[in-house]
Design a protein around this motif. Structure first.
Motif, PDB file in Angstrom:
ATOM      1  N   ILE A 159     -10.004  14.445 -16.206  1.00 40.04           N
ATOM      2  CA  ILE A 159      -8.850  14.008 -16.997  1.00 40.04           C
ATOM      3  C   ILE A 159      -8.431  12.609 -16.563  1.00 40.04           C
ATOM      4  CG2 ILE A 159      -6.418  14.436 -17.471  1.00 40.04           C
ATOM      5  CD1 ILE A 159      -7.789  16.541 -18.781  1.00 40.04           C
ATOM      6  N   ALA A 160      -8.420  12.385 -15.224  1.00 38.96           N
ATOM      7  CA  ALA A 160      -7.989  11.080 -14.712  1.00 38.96           C
ATOM      8  C   ALA A 160      -8.893   9.979 -15.257  1.00 38.96           C
ATOM      9  CB  ALA A 160      -8.019  11.081 -13.185  1.00 38.96           C
ATOM     10  N   ILE A 161     -10.224  10.178 -15.153  1.00 37.53           N
ATOM     11  CA  ILE A 161     -11.092   9.077 -15.586  1.00 37.53           C
ATOM     12  C   ILE A 161     -11.036   8.911 -17.097  1.00 37.53           C
ATOM     13  CG2 ILE A 161     -13.254  10.385 -15.718  1.00 37.53           C
ATOM     14  CD1 ILE A 161     -14.226   7.547 -14.353  1.00 37.53           C
ATOM     15  N   ALA A 162     -10.849  10.026 -17.837  1.00 39.34           N
ATOM     16  CA  ALA A 162     -10.774   9.891 -19.292  1.00 39.34           C
ATOM     17  C   ALA A 162      -9.534   9.102 -19.682  1.00 39.34           C
ATOM     18  CB  ALA A 162     -10.757  11.263 -19.952  1.00 39.34           C
ATOM     19  N   ALA A 163      -8.423   9.361 -18.965  1.00 40.81           N
ATOM     20  CA  ALA A 163      -7.191   8.628 -19.265  1.00 40.81           C
ATOM     21  C   ALA A 163      -7.376   7.146 -18.967  1.00 40.81           C
ATOM     22  CB  ALA A 163      -6.038   9.199 -18.447  1.00 40.81           C
ATOM     23  N   ILE A 164      -8.006   6.839 -17.816  1.00 45.36           N
ATOM     24  CA  ILE A 164      -8.229   5.426 -17.482  1.00 45.36           C
ATOM     25  C   ILE A 164      -9.116   4.775 -18.535  1.00 45.36           C
ATOM     26  CG2 ILE A 164      -9.205   3.845 -15.794  1.00 45.36           C
ATOM     27  CD1 ILE A 164      -8.533   5.807 -13.644  1.00 45.36           C
ATOM     28  N   ARG A 165     -10.162   5.511 -18.978  1.00 50.75           N
ATOM     29  CA  ARG A 165     -11.080   4.913 -19.946  1.00 50.75           C
ATOM     30  C   ARG A 165     -10.409   4.700 -21.295  1.00 50.75           C
ATOM     31  NH1 ARG A 165     -16.964   7.593 -19.842  1.00 50.75           N
ATOM     32  NH2 ARG A 165     -17.307   6.034 -21.432  1.00 50.75           N
ATOM     33  N   ALA A 188     -20.351  11.286 -18.955  1.00 49.97           N
ATOM     34  CA  ALA A 188     -20.710  11.242 -20.370  1.00 49.97           C
ATOM     35  C   ALA A 188     -19.606  11.786 -21.264  1.00 49.97           C
ATOM     36  CB  ALA A 188     -21.992  12.010 -20.611  1.00 49.97           C
ATOM     37  N   VAL A 189     -18.823  12.744 -20.794  1.00 46.18           N
ATOM     38  CA  VAL A 189     -17.863  13.402 -21.672  1.00 46.18           C
ATOM     39  C   VAL A 189     -16.453  12.846 -21.485  1.00 46.18           C
ATOM     40  CG1 VAL A 189     -17.099  15.679 -22.493  1.00 46.18           C
ATOM     41  CG2 VAL A 189     -19.352  15.402 -21.564  1.00 46.18           C
TER      42      VAL A 189
END
Lengths: 203, 233
Positions: free
Chosen positions: A153-159, A29-30
């Motif tokens: 951080i990794a998934i936020a960057a990918i998103r 979610a975040v």
């Protein structure tokens, strides 16, 4: 060196999100932007790093037969762990509200929900079942938190990047985040069972 | 005098009017806890390998979520803000213990299989998420309905995912074999001259990662049909 191995193992090989699938809700979610993900990741490192040694002291000196009360009180473990975690999160909430009101509003309900982030309670339960010593529990807590931080951080960057791709409208945002997490989880399965100590030749 | 008449008017709110019905139906689709609010994912990954497990888990969550919302809402004016999380967790933990002991007495085999996850309802974010977002600011009856509705919305997704994962991963439904290798399956792939000799159960569906894919696709389906949920940012 031993402690560093535990740190590495907790952060990469046994990553709480991608290998054990704990703490998924706030992870999904975040992770919309790297900025908020960074803030939540730091909060999780802090809470995990602090609650783990406190819970270690509780199991060792309050709940075990050799502790202060001299009897086996392990049935109180869940409640006490949750109480420690809840009070730590309450503390973090108050600090963030004072220091960075912008971050406070952007995290919204997911800040108090760190309390029920399974990665934190799960970490404490892992620590008990693996019979870590005090130093090891500190290393495990910090390592687990660091692994969670890196993963979000990794998934936020990918998103952030994938926002510019031609994803089907229904899948945009959350749907894609689920599928990406699934793929990252499958990738992390290949790390299962690696022992950093053996790799560095210290064992 | 004027004040008291206002109060009596407020108390005459319908017990089950339009707003109340919306509290139950909203979480089933427009505001689903799993696919829209992103709450309670961990347990949805863990218990959806078998339909029976998912069913028991959903009933437990509906119960805990409904009553935790009710009690928190009753206490909401007397809980100081600084210790609210601990109070909420104590309420949840008490209810979860009730569920755990009841299940142990009623159906021991299912209890054995689910034991850890029943305990982990305490850390199921749906329950605490609804307490924080709704019951701390609303009246008891409405909070109760909101809790029930969210429990039901969670249960619906859980059961859909469990049906898909059990059929494709284990070739059975509710423990009744549909297709697989052995006499206890409806279609026995080992039987002489079977048309389904090529069939193999999909082991990916047993892994937690597959639940993420299934929920991802469910979100896709839901949003293609309910287009106002599409993420435009």
């Amino acid at each position: 060196m031993e402690l560093f191995n535990i740190f590495l193992k907790a952060a990469f090989v046994e990553n709480l999100v991608l290998a054990y699938f704990l703490g998924m809700c706030s992870f999904l979610a975040v992770s919309k932007t790297v900025k908020t993900a960074f803030g939540l990741g730091l909060a999780v490192i802090f809470v995990l790093g602090i609650t783990m040694p406190i819970n270690w002291l509780i199991t060792e000196y309050l709940l075990s037969e050799t502790g202060i009360f001299g009897m086996d009180l392990t049935f109180l473990r869940l409640i006490l762990f949750i109480a420690v975690i809840a009070s730590m999160v309450q503390l973090v909430e108050m600090i963030i509200e004072k220091v960075s009101p912008a971050l406070y509003t952007s995290l919204g309900i997911f800040l108090p929900l760190i309390t029920v982030n399974c990665a934190i309670l799960g970490g404490s339960l892992f620590m008990v079942s693996r019979e870590y010593s005090f130093g090891e529990s500190v290393a495990f807590g910090l390592g687990g938190g660091f692994g969670w931080f890196l993963a979000i951080i990794a998934i936020a960057a990918i998103r952030e990047k994938i926002r510019y791709s031609a994803v089907p409208p229904g899948l945009r945002g959350l749907g894609m985040a689920f599928i990406l997490t699934g793929l990252m989880g499958l990738a992390f399965m290949s790390l299962m069972g690696i022992d950093p100590a053996a790799l560095m030749g210290t064992k | 005098m004027a004040e008291s008449t206002v109060q009596t008017v407020q108390e005459k709110e319908p017990l089950f009017g339009k707003k109340e019905r919306k509290l139950i139906t909203d979480p089933l689709n427009d505001n689903n806890p799993i696919t829209v609010q992103v709450l309670g994912i961990c347990s949805a990954l863990a218990v959806t390998t078998l339909v029976a497990k998912a069913l028991v888990m959903s009933i437990a969550v509906v119960f805990v979520c409904g009553f935790a919302s009710l009690f928190t809402s009753l206490l909401r004016n007397s809980i100081p803000k600084q210790v609210r999380m601990i109070v909420q967790l104590v309420i949840i933990a008490t209810l979860v213990t009730i569920v755990e002991l009841t299940l142990k007495a009623v159906n021991y085999p299912i209890y054995k299989e689910l034991s850890v996850f029943i305990g982990l309802i305490i850390t199921n974010c749906i329950v605490m998420g609804r307490l924080e977002a709704f019951s701390m600011a609303n009246k008891p009856w409405r909070s109760f309905l909101d809790g029930l509705g969210n429990g039901l919305g969670y249960g619906a997704i859980l059961i859909i995912v469990a049906v898909i994962r059990e059929i494709f991963g284990k070739g059975s439904l509710m423990g009744i074999g549909l297709i697989g290798a052995g006499d206890n399956y409806f279609i026995n792939t080992l039987a002489e001259g079977s048309w389904f000799a090529w069939y193999m159960p999909n082991n990916l569906m047993v892994l937690p990662a597959s639940a993420l894919f299934v929920i991802g696709v469910l979100i896709w389906i839901q949003r293609s049909w309910n287009t106002k949920l599409v993420d435009i940012s």
